[in-house]
Design a protein around this motif. Structure first.
Motif, PDB file in Angstrom:
ATOM      1  N   TRP A   1       0.760  -1.080  -0.100  1.00  0.00           N
ATOM      2  CA  TRP A   1       0.030  -0.045   0.019  1.00  0.00           C
ATOM      3  C   TRP A   1       0.938   1.240  -0.019  1.00  0.00           C
ATOM      4  O   TRP A   1       1.898   1.187   0.603  1.00  0.00           O
ATOM      5  CB  TRP A   1      -0.878   0.071   1.086  1.00  0.00           C
ATOM      6  CG  TRP A   1      -2.104  -0.917   1.217  1.00  0.00           C
ATOM      7  CD1 TRP A   1      -2.401  -1.630   0.228  1.00  0.00           C
ATOM      8  CD2 TRP A   1      -3.107  -0.973   1.966  1.00  0.00           C
ATOM      9  NE1 TRP A   1      -3.458  -2.456   0.303  1.00  0.00           N
ATOM     10  CE2 TRP A   1      -4.105  -1.892   1.508  1.00  0.00           C
ATOM     11  CE3 TRP A   1      -3.327  -0.561   3.357  1.00  0.00           C
ATOM     12  CZ2 TRP A   1      -5.242  -2.403   2.016  1.00  0.00           C
ATOM     13  CZ3 TRP A   1      -4.616  -1.030   3.969  1.00  0.00           C
ATOM     14  CH2 TRP A   1      -5.548  -1.808   3.357  1.00  0.00           C
ATOM     15  N   MET A   2       0.631   2.046  -0.964  1.00  0.00           N
ATOM     16  CA  MET A   2       1.272   3.407  -1.089  1.00  0.00           C
ATOM     17  C   MET A   2       0.147   4.564  -1.228  1.00  0.00           C
ATOM     18  O   MET A   2      -0.931   4.394  -1.803  1.00  0.00           O
ATOM     19  CB  MET A   2       2.189   3.662  -2.354  1.00  0.00           C
ATOM     20  CG  MET A   2       3.533   2.846  -2.236  1.00  0.00           C
ATOM     21  SD  MET A   2       4.458   3.272  -3.357  1.00  0.00           S
ATOM     22  CE  MET A   2       5.618   2.211  -3.348  1.00  0.00           C
ATOM     23  N   ILE A   3       0.299   5.685  -0.382  1.00  0.00           N
ATOM     24  CA  ILE A   3      -0.827   6.747  -0.223  1.00  0.00           C
ATOM     25  C   ILE A   3      -0.138   8.042  -0.524  1.00  0.00           C
ATOM     26  O   ILE A   3       0.924   8.124   0.014  1.00  0.00           O
ATOM     27  CB  ILE A   3      -1.514   6.583   0.889  1.00  0.00           C
ATOM     28  CG1 ILE A   3      -2.240   5.444   1.262  1.00  0.00           C
ATOM     29  CG2 ILE A   3      -2.435   7.963   0.988  1.00  0.00           C
ATOM     30  CD1 ILE A   3      -2.890   5.176   2.576  1.00  0.00           C
ATOM     31  N   CYS A   4      -0.636   8.754  -1.526  1.00  0.00           N
ATOM     32  CA  CYS A   4      -0.175  10.256  -1.692  1.00  0.00           C
ATOM     33  C   CYS A   4       1.230  10.363  -2.198  1.00  0.00           C
ATOM     34  O   CYS A   4       1.352  10.579  -3.569  1.00  0.00           O
ATOM     35  CB  CYS A   4      -0.203  10.894  -0.539  1.00  0.00           C
ATOM     36  SG  CYS A   4      -2.118  11.146  -0.082  1.00  0.00           S
ATOM     37  N   ARG A   5       2.109  10.027  -1.463  1.00  0.00           N
ATOM     38  CA  ARG A   5       3.370  10.322  -1.960  1.00  0.00           C
ATOM     39  C   ARG A   5       4.424   9.383  -1.235  1.00  0.00           C
ATOM     40  O   ARG A   5       4.462   8.976  -0.176  1.00  0.00           O
ATOM     41  CB  ARG A   5       3.987  11.728  -1.394  1.00  0.00           C
ATOM     42  CG  ARG A   5       3.896  12.046   0.065  1.00  0.00           C
ATOM     43  CD  ARG A   5       4.376  13.574   0.404  1.00  0.00           C
ATOM     44  NE  ARG A   5       3.350  14.331  -0.264  1.00  0.00           N
ATOM     45  CZ  ARG A   5       3.466  15.548  -0.288  1.00  0.00           C
ATOM     46  NH1 ARG A   5       4.561  16.075   0.122  1.00  0.00           N
ATOM     47  NH2 ARG A   5       2.414  16.563  -0.873  1.00  0.00           N
TER      48      ARG A   5
END
Length: 453
Positions: free
Chosen positions: A341-345
């Protein structure tokens, strides 16, 4: 077999009879035959009457013991009475073969068939004879999945069988019940131990590891732990704990103390994962597949690791994992994030990083909006996903693999950062609608590079 016999008969024409064939030729022919065909060779020559009884690598499986050329394993829908018939006949044939074996040496024993504890007499005699003849490798693979509720009582492996053996270097036990040992002197020279579909208890594990003073490779595959585990082994080099689940609400700990340990592979097949305390100063490679890690493993135990693989983390690695990872693991050279999981930056800063792979990392179908990479020694970069803003400071970057095809219905964009000027190998996967934009970027790079030169 027919082809080998034909070749043998053709070669024998150069001699007075097959009796004069060189030993190397005979040895080669016999090494290529399965057990049931070996027995048949006894009718071809007086010399061969007892040759098959001296084979040193014994492999007992469905193909070797029965006349099945294409069937590699028993069908899952096999009726229970027929399965029991197969088991009985298999055990009988294996026992007869071992009784007739006349060789002075047995190098390896492998049984790949769903035998159970009702066949313990046959299995024990096979192991005992192998040990008496200096067996180096034993594999007992008894697993079987069927569509009924029929359960095969696991074979009880008694470690005392090995008490007189100093030659065993490899042991693989699958679907066995381990009986608490009394004498483990036979493990003195064991270098590889694989336990698969086995219930592992701490007292038994401690006894095995303390006796295996030369153990180098240790694997726990799809095993059941009834308690916390403590793995203490001064010479252990590779450790694999794979497909091992944890019951919900019953957290289990794994403490690892291995001063010579170089590699750890861990994977969990459930929602819960084990907490791990790692004390291994020589550890250089760490592979982890599970839903969570930040609360279960201290990165300080990985301070000397050079290669790391994270697969399937369901916690935001952008905020929780990456900052701690690159600030505490200062020797990292090869890092892979896969299905995380990666979010935004995402921001990566690492002076020693040489290879970086970010594969299919997103959250709710969306890749991170911004990615910043500052790695002066980075030479290889693999990326699969869509990121709108890229900032890369990597003057030594020479190889890039980019999969730009995503399910996001947004225009293709790859920021023409200066590091692309030094790339020698660029591989990309894209849709036809993305080609025009890429062409513009490559033309821009060509102009810049000419001016730079």
């Amino acid at each position: 077999m027919l082809l080998l016999v034909a070749v043998t008969m053709k070669m024998s024409k150069k001699f007075k009879s097959e009796e004069e064939l060189p030993d190397c030729v005979i040895s080669y022919i016999f090494s290529k035959l399965c057990l049931k065909d070996l027995v048949k060779t006894s009718v071809l020559s007086k010399r061969w009457l007892h040759e098959w009884r001296s084979r040193i690598d014994l492999n007992f499986d469905l193909h070797n013991m029965f006349d099945y050329n294409t069937l590699q394993e028993l069908p899952q829908n096999l009726p229970v009475p027929l399965l029991k018939t197969f088991q009985s006949e298999f055990a009988t044939r294996m026992d007869r073969f071992m009784l007739k074996h006349r060789g002075d040496m047995i190098r390896s024993l492998r049984v790949d068939f769903p035998l159970g504890n009702q066949h313990s007499d046959v299995i024990d005699k096979m192991i005992f004879k192998g040990i008496a003849k200096g067996v180096e490798r034993i594999e007992l693979l008894f697993s079987y999945q069927n569509n009924s509720d029929f359960e095969i009582e696991p074979y009880k492996f008694v470690f005392e069988l090995l008490s007189l053996d100093d030659s065993l270097t490899y042991l693989h036990l699958q679907k066995c019940h381990l009986v608490a040992p009394i004498n483990l002197s036979g493990f003195n020279n064991l270098r590889t131990l694989v336990l698969h579909l086995v219930v592992v208890k701490q007292d038994l594990l401690q006894g095995m590891l303390s006796s295996c003073i030369h153990l180098v490779d240790f694997t726990l595959n799809d095993c059941e732990f009834n308690s916390d585990l403590k793995i203490i082994s001064p010479k252990l080099f590779n450790l694999n704990i794979v497909n091992c689940g944890v019951e919900i609400g019953r957290e289990k700990n794994i403490d690892i103390f291995a001063s010579n340990l170089s590699s750890i592979e861990y994977s969990c097949n459930g929602r819960e994962v084990h907490s791990m305390n790692i004390k291994a100063d020589m550890l250089s490679k760490f592979s982890y597949r599970g839903r969570e890690i930040s609360q279960h493993i201290g990165f300080s135990g990985l301070k000397n690791v050079t290669t790391i693989v994270f697969d399937g983390l369901h916690e935001c690695i952008s905020d929780d994992i990456v900052p701690h990872l690159f600030s505490e693991c200062l020797q990292l050279e090869d890092v892979t994030f896969k299905n995380c999981w990666m979010i935004c930056r995402m921001k990566i800063i690492s002076p020693k990083l040489r290879r970086l792979s970010i594969i299919d990392c997103c959250y709710d179908g969306m890749s991170p909006y911004r990615m910043s990479i500052d790695a002066l020694n980075l030479s290889s970069f693999e990326y699969s996903g869509y990121t709108r803003v890229f900032s890369v400071n990597a003057p030594r970057l020479s190889k890039v693999f980019w999969n730009a095809t995503t399910r996001e219905e947004t225009p293709f964009a790859i920021h023409p950062y200066e590091s692309l000027l030094y790339i020698e190998n660029l591989t990309m996967i894209m849709s036809t609608s993305q080609v025009e934009k890429l062409t513009e970027i490559l033309q821009w790079l060509l102009i810049i590079s000419k001016n730079f030169l």
